[in-house]
Design an enzyme around this catalytic site. Structure first.
Site, PDB file in Angstrom:
ATOM      1  N   HIS A 169       8.648   7.202   8.402  1.00 47.63           N
ATOM      2  CA  HIS A 169       9.435   7.551   6.978  1.00 47.63           C
ATOM      3  C   HIS A 169      10.962   7.879   7.128  1.00 47.63           C
ATOM      4  O   HIS A 169      11.249   8.382   8.162  1.00 47.63           O
ATOM      5  CB  HIS A 169       8.748   8.178   5.981  1.00 47.63           C
ATOM      6  CG  HIS A 169       7.234   7.744   5.575  1.00 47.63           C
ATOM      7  ND1 HIS A 169       7.204   7.417   4.326  1.00 47.63           N
ATOM      8  CD2 HIS A 169       6.194   7.509   6.086  1.00 47.63           C
ATOM      9  CE1 HIS A 169       5.917   6.915   4.058  1.00 47.63           C
ATOM     10  NE2 HIS A 169       5.295   7.168   5.285  1.00 47.63           N
ATOM     11  N   ASN A 208       9.500   4.403   3.287  1.00 45.67           N
ATOM     12  CA  ASN A 208       9.184   4.242   4.545  1.00 45.67           C
ATOM     13  C   ASN A 208      10.253   3.436   5.077  1.00 45.67           C
ATOM     14  O   ASN A 208      11.209   3.223   4.450  1.00 45.67           O
ATOM     15  CB  ASN A 208       7.902   3.087   4.482  1.00 45.67           C
ATOM     16  CG  ASN A 208       6.742   3.516   4.225  1.00 45.67           C
ATOM     17  OD1 ASN A 208       6.278   3.907   3.319  1.00 45.67           O
ATOM     18  ND2 ASN A 208       5.934   3.596   5.524  1.00 45.67           N
ATOM     19  N   CYS A 217       3.912   9.275   0.473  1.00 45.53           N
ATOM     20  CA  CYS A 217       2.630   9.920   0.443  1.00 45.53           C
ATOM     21  C   CYS A 217       2.463  10.809  -0.610  1.00 45.53           C
ATOM     22  O   CYS A 217       3.178  11.678  -0.619  1.00 45.53           O
ATOM     23  CB  CYS A 217       2.068  10.469   1.666  1.00 45.53           C
ATOM     24  SG  CYS A 217       0.271  11.199   1.471  1.00 45.53           S
ATOM     25  N   ARG A 231       0.903  -1.284   0.137  1.00 46.81           N
ATOM     26  CA  ARG A 231       0.044   0.051   0.030  1.00 46.81           C
ATOM     27  C   ARG A 231       0.772   1.236   0.198  1.00 46.81           C
ATOM     28  O   ARG A 231       0.897   1.711  -0.890  1.00 46.81           O
ATOM     29  CB  ARG A 231      -1.008  -0.137   1.176  1.00 46.81           C
ATOM     30  CG  ARG A 231      -2.155   0.985   0.965  1.00 46.81           C
ATOM     31  CD  ARG A 231      -1.693   2.309   1.643  1.00 46.81           C
ATOM     32  NE  ARG A 231      -1.159   2.383   2.989  1.00 46.81           N
ATOM     33  CZ  ARG A 231      -0.746   3.523   3.407  1.00 46.81           C
ATOM     34  NH1 ARG A 231      -0.326   4.696   2.649  1.00 46.81           N
ATOM     35  NH2 ARG A 231      -0.103   3.491   4.622  1.00 46.81           N
ATOM     36  N   ASP A 232       1.691   1.458   1.037  1.00 51.28           N
ATOM     37  CA  ASP A 232       2.270   2.640   1.122  1.00 51.28           C
ATOM     38  C   ASP A 232       3.357   2.842   0.308  1.00 51.28           C
ATOM     39  O   ASP A 232       3.787   3.798  -0.190  1.00 51.28           O
ATOM     40  CB  ASP A 232       2.906   2.881   2.502  1.00 51.28           C
ATOM     41  CG  ASP A 232       3.052   4.371   2.803  1.00 51.28           C
ATOM     42  OD1 ASP A 232       3.059   5.293   2.168  1.00 51.28           O
ATOM     43  OD2 ASP A 232       3.270   4.533   4.205  1.00 51.28           O
TER      44      ASP A 232
HETATM   45  P1  HMG Z   1     -13.475  13.719  -2.792  1.00 54.85           P
HETATM   46  O1  HMG Z   1     -13.417  14.159  -4.235  1.00 54.85           O
HETATM   47  O2  HMG Z   1     -13.784  14.737  -1.827  1.00 54.85           O
HETATM   48  O3  HMG Z   1     -14.707  12.774  -2.593  1.00 54.85           O
HETATM   49  O4  HMG Z   1     -12.339  12.783  -2.287  1.00 54.85           O
HETATM   50  P2  HMG Z   1     -16.355  12.775  -2.796  1.00 54.85           P
HETATM   51  O5  HMG Z   1     -16.807  12.264  -1.306  1.00 54.85           O
HETATM   52  O6  HMG Z   1     -16.664  14.268  -2.932  1.00 54.85           O
HETATM   53  O7  HMG Z   1     -16.734  12.224  -4.068  1.00 54.85           O
HETATM   54  C1  HMG Z   1     -16.451  12.547  -5.216  1.00 54.85           C
HETATM   55  C2  HMG Z   1     -16.477  11.210  -6.228  1.00 54.85           C
HETATM   56  O8  HMG Z   1     -15.438  10.252  -5.842  1.00 54.85           O
HETATM   57  C3  HMG Z   1     -17.765  10.737  -6.131  1.00 54.85           C
HETATM   58  O9  HMG Z   1     -17.956  10.009  -7.385  1.00 54.85           O
HETATM   59  C4  HMG Z   1     -17.340   9.557  -5.379  1.00 54.85           C
HETATM   60  O10 HMG Z   1     -18.326   8.228  -5.535  1.00 54.85           O
HETATM   61  C5  HMG Z   1     -16.013   8.894  -5.417  1.00 54.85           C
HETATM   62  P3  HMG Z   1     -19.083  10.821  -8.523  1.00 54.85           P
HETATM   63  O11 HMG Z   1     -20.295  10.774  -7.937  1.00 54.85           O
HETATM   64  O12 HMG Z   1     -18.325  12.233  -8.955  1.00 54.85           O
HETATM   65  O13 HMG Z   1     -18.699  10.004  -9.629  1.00 54.85           O
HETATM   66  N1  HMG Z   1     -15.674   8.457  -4.413  1.00 54.85           N
HETATM   67  C6  HMG Z   1     -14.646   7.134  -4.468  1.00 54.85           C
HETATM   68  N2  HMG Z   1     -14.440   6.541  -5.355  1.00 54.85           N
HETATM   69  C7  HMG Z   1     -13.800   5.309  -5.073  1.00 54.85           C
HETATM   70  N3  HMG Z   1     -13.145   5.086  -3.670  1.00 54.85           N
HETATM   71  C8  HMG Z   1     -13.544   5.935  -2.798  1.00 54.85           C
HETATM   72  C9  HMG Z   1     -14.290   7.138  -3.091  1.00 54.85           C
HETATM   73  N4  HMG Z   1     -14.736   8.103  -2.364  1.00 54.85           N
HETATM   74  C10 HMG Z   1     -15.373   8.998  -3.137  1.00 54.85           C
HETATM   75  N5  HMG Z   1     -13.123   5.529  -1.608  1.00 54.85           N
HETATM   76  C11 HMG Z   1     -11.154  11.279  -1.235  1.00 54.85           C
HETATM   77  C12 HMG Z   1     -12.093  12.325  -1.116  1.00 54.85           C
HETATM   78  C13 HMG Z   1     -11.186  10.686   0.465  1.00 54.85           C
HETATM   79  C14 HMG Z   1     -12.074   9.967  -1.811  1.00 54.85           C
HETATM   80  C15 HMG Z   1      -9.919  11.510  -1.889  1.00 54.85           C
HETATM   81  O14 HMG Z   1      -9.262  12.526  -1.185  1.00 54.85           O
HETATM   82  C16 HMG Z   1      -8.890  10.291  -2.012  1.00 54.85           C
HETATM   83  O15 HMG Z   1      -9.261   9.001  -2.266  1.00 54.85           O
HETATM   84  N6  HMG Z   1      -7.997  10.723  -1.313  1.00 54.85           N
HETATM   85  C17 HMG Z   1      -6.788   9.500  -1.145  1.00 54.85           C
HETATM   86  C18 HMG Z   1      -5.570  10.087  -0.470  1.00 54.85           C
HETATM   87  C19 HMG Z   1      -4.769   8.770  -0.244  1.00 54.85           C
HETATM   88  O16 HMG Z   1      -4.926   7.675  -0.403  1.00 54.85           O
HETATM   89  N7  HMG Z   1      -3.562   9.121   0.360  1.00 54.85           N
HETATM   90  C20 HMG Z   1      -2.413   8.392   0.708  1.00 54.85           C
HETATM   91  C21 HMG Z   1      -2.672   7.592   2.049  1.00 54.85           C
HETATM   92  S1  HMG Z   1      -2.247   8.267   3.230  1.00 54.85           S
HETATM   93  C22 HMG Z   1      -0.643   7.915   3.636  1.00 54.85           C
HETATM   94  O17 HMG Z   1      -0.121   7.717   2.862  1.00 54.85           O
HETATM   95  C23 HMG Z   1      -0.276   8.313   5.135  1.00 54.85           C
HETATM   96  C24 HMG Z   1       0.051   7.163   5.905  1.00 54.85           C
HETATM   97  O18 HMG Z   1       0.789   6.323   5.393  1.00 54.85           O
HETATM   98  C25 HMG Z   1       0.434   7.342   7.260  1.00 54.85           C
HETATM   99  C26 HMG Z   1       1.664   8.355   7.178  1.00 54.85           C
HETATM  100  O19 HMG Z   1       2.747   8.227   6.616  1.00 54.85           O
HETATM  101  O20 HMG Z   1       1.504   9.677   7.681  1.00 54.85           O
HETATM  102  C27 HMG Z   1      -1.549   6.350   6.006  1.00 54.85           C
HETATM  103 MG    MG Z   2       3.354   6.533   5.142  1.00 56.41          MG
END
Ligand code: HMG
Ligand code: MG
Length: 298
Positions: free
Chosen positions: A208, A248, A239, A14-15
Site C-alpha cells: 500500500h 494500494n 483495509c 476487491r481491495d
Molecule cells: P464472524 O462474525 O466471527 O463469523 O465473522 P461467524 O463464523 O461467527 O458467523 C456469524 C454469521 O456470519 C453467521 O450468520 C454466518 O453464516 C455469517 P448467522 O448464522 O448469524 O446468520 N458468515 C458469513 N456470511 C457471509 N459470508 C461469509 C460468512 N462467514 C460467516 N463468508 C468473518 C468472521 C471472517 C466472516 C468476518 O470477520 C468477515 O467477513 N471479515 C471480513 C474482513 C475483510 O474482508 N477485510 C478486508 C479484506 S483483508 C485485506 O484487505 C488485507 C489484504 O488486502 C492484504 C493486505 O493489504 O495486507 C488482503
Molecule cells: Mg491490501
C-alpha cells in the site's frame, strides 16, 4: 540485474472498492472488470465472499462473479475467509480463491474476528475443499511490515504464519504491507529471511502506498528477484479494519515504471487508463495515482 517479465495482479475491484465510501453499482463493477479483462492483465481479484456486514461494499460478490465476461488467459480470483465464503466462490465458479490472515494478533482479530491460532484450522479446511474443487489457492499475510495496533512486527511472526499456510498447500503467498509503512531496506531484510524458507517464485508483494514508499519497495523487491506484484488501478484501496490504511500501489504507476525499465507485463497502458477513467467517474472523485494525474490535467 532486472527480471525480463513481471506479473501484475490487479486487486482494484476487491481491495480498491472495499474501501470506498460509496457502494459502486453492481453493473458498473461488472463493466469495469470486463474492461480490465481487455487490458492484457492476466489476473484480476474481482471481489470477496466475506460477511456483508463487515464489507458492505462487496455484498454483491455472487452477482459480480457470476456475470462478468471471462476472458481466456485471465485468472479471476476472490477472497474467502471461511467455508461459507468458499461455498459462494465455488458456486460463482471463480478460478482461484485467496485466504487471508495477519502476522499480528490484534489485526487478525479486528479483521476476521479470530485469534491467529483459531484461524489456522478454518483456513486449512478452506484450502482442502478448494483444492478438491480443482481451484488454486493464494494466501495473504497482512501487517508483515507493521501493524496499526501493535506497531512493528517481528519477521519470525510472519514466517510462522507463512509456514502454516504453505503446509496447508497454498500455491502462492502474498506479503501485505497493509498500512504502507515498509521501506526498501526492511523489504530486503524481510525477503532475505523468507528466501531461507520459501521459494521466491511462490512469493508476491502487496504494497500500500500510504506513505509514498510503495514503488521504492517494488524496486527493492525486484532487486531481490520478486516478479509478482499486487496493485490497484488509480491507487484505490485499503483495509477498513486497519485504521490509516490508504490506497494500494497504483497499477498505472507500477506499469509506467516497469514499461520504462523494459520489463514486460503484457499490460497495455492506453486500455488501462481508459478503464481507470471509467471507474473514476463511477466513484465520483479523482483517483490519486501519479500517472493518472498527468492525464487528468491534460
Ligand atoms: P464472524 O462474525 O466471527 O463469523 O465473522 P461467524 O463464523 O461467527 O458467523 C456469524 C454469521 O456470519 C453467521 O450468520 C454466518 O453464516 C455469517 P448467522 O448464522 O448469524 O446468520 N458468515 C458469513 N456470511 C457471509 N459470508 C461469509 C460468512 N462467514 C460467516 N463468508 C468473518 C468472521 C471472517 C466472516 C468476518 O470477520 C468477515 O467477513 N471479515 C471480513 C474482513 C475483510 O474482508 N477485510 C478486508 C479484506 S483483508 C485485506 O484487505 C488485507 C489484504 O488486502 C492484504 C493486505 O493489504 O495486507 C488482503
Ligand atoms: Mg491490501
Amino acid at each position: 540485474k532486472w527480471p525480463k517479465q513481471v506479473t501484475i495482479k490487479e486487486v482494484g475491484p476487491r481491495d480498491g472498492l472495499q474501501n470506498e465510501k460509496a457502494f459502486i453499482e453492481t453493473k458498473d463493477k461488472i463493466a469495469w472488470i470486463n474492461q480490465l479483462s481487455q487490458t492484457g492483465l492476466t489476473y484480476i481479484e474481482i471481489t470477496s465472499f466475506v460477511h456483508p456486514k463487515w464489507i458492505p461494499q462487496l455484498a454483491d460478490a455472487a452477482e459480480v462473479a457470476a456475470k462478468i465476461k471471462k476472458v481466456q488467459g485471465v485468472t479471476y480470483a476472490a477472497l474467502v475467509p471461511n467455508l461459507k465464503g468458499l461455498e459462494g466462490a465455488l458456486a460463482a465458479n471463480v478460478d482461484e480463491v485467496s485466504v487471508f490472515m495477519s502476522a499480528s494478533e490484534t489485526h487478525n482479530r479486528k479483521n476476521i474476528n479470530k485469534s491467529i491460532a483459531e484461524t489456522f484450522p478454518v483456513l486449512q479446511e478452506v484450502v482442502i475443499q478448494a483444492k478438491k474443487a480443482g481451484k488454486t489457492v493464494r494466501g495473504y499475510i497482512s501487517t508483515v511490515f507493521g501493524c496499526p495496533y501493535e506497531g512493528s512486527i517481528d519477521v519470525e511472526q510472519a514466517i510462522k504464519v507463512a509456514d502454516k499456510l504453505f503446509e496447508m498447500g497454498i500455491d502462492e503467498l502474498s506479503l501485505g504491507d497493509t498500512i504502507g509503512v515498509a521501506n526498501p531496506r526492511q523489504v530486503q531484510e524481510v525477503l532475505e529471511e523468507f528466501f531461507k524458507r520459501f521459494p521466491k517464485e511462490k512469493l508476491a508483494m502487496h504494497f500500500h502506498n500510504t506513505r509514498g514508499t510503495a514503488l521504492a519497495n517494488v524496486l527493492a523487491s525486484l532487486e531481490m528477484g520478486i516478479t509478482t506484484f499486487d496493485s490497484a488501478l488509480g491507487g484505490l484501496g485499503g483495509c477498513p479494519y486497519a485504521p490509516g490504511a490508504s490506497g494500494n500501489l497504483a497499477t498505472d504507476d507500477l506499469l509506467y515504471m516497469l514499461d520504462g525499465m523494459g520489463i514486460e507485463t503484457g499490460v497495455q497502458m492506453e486500455q488501462l487508463a481508459k478503464s481507470a477513467f471509467f471507474i473514476q467517474e463511477k466513484i465520483g472523485r479523482k483517483l490519486n495515482s501519479h500517472y493518472l494525474q498527468t492525464l487528468n490535467k491534460s
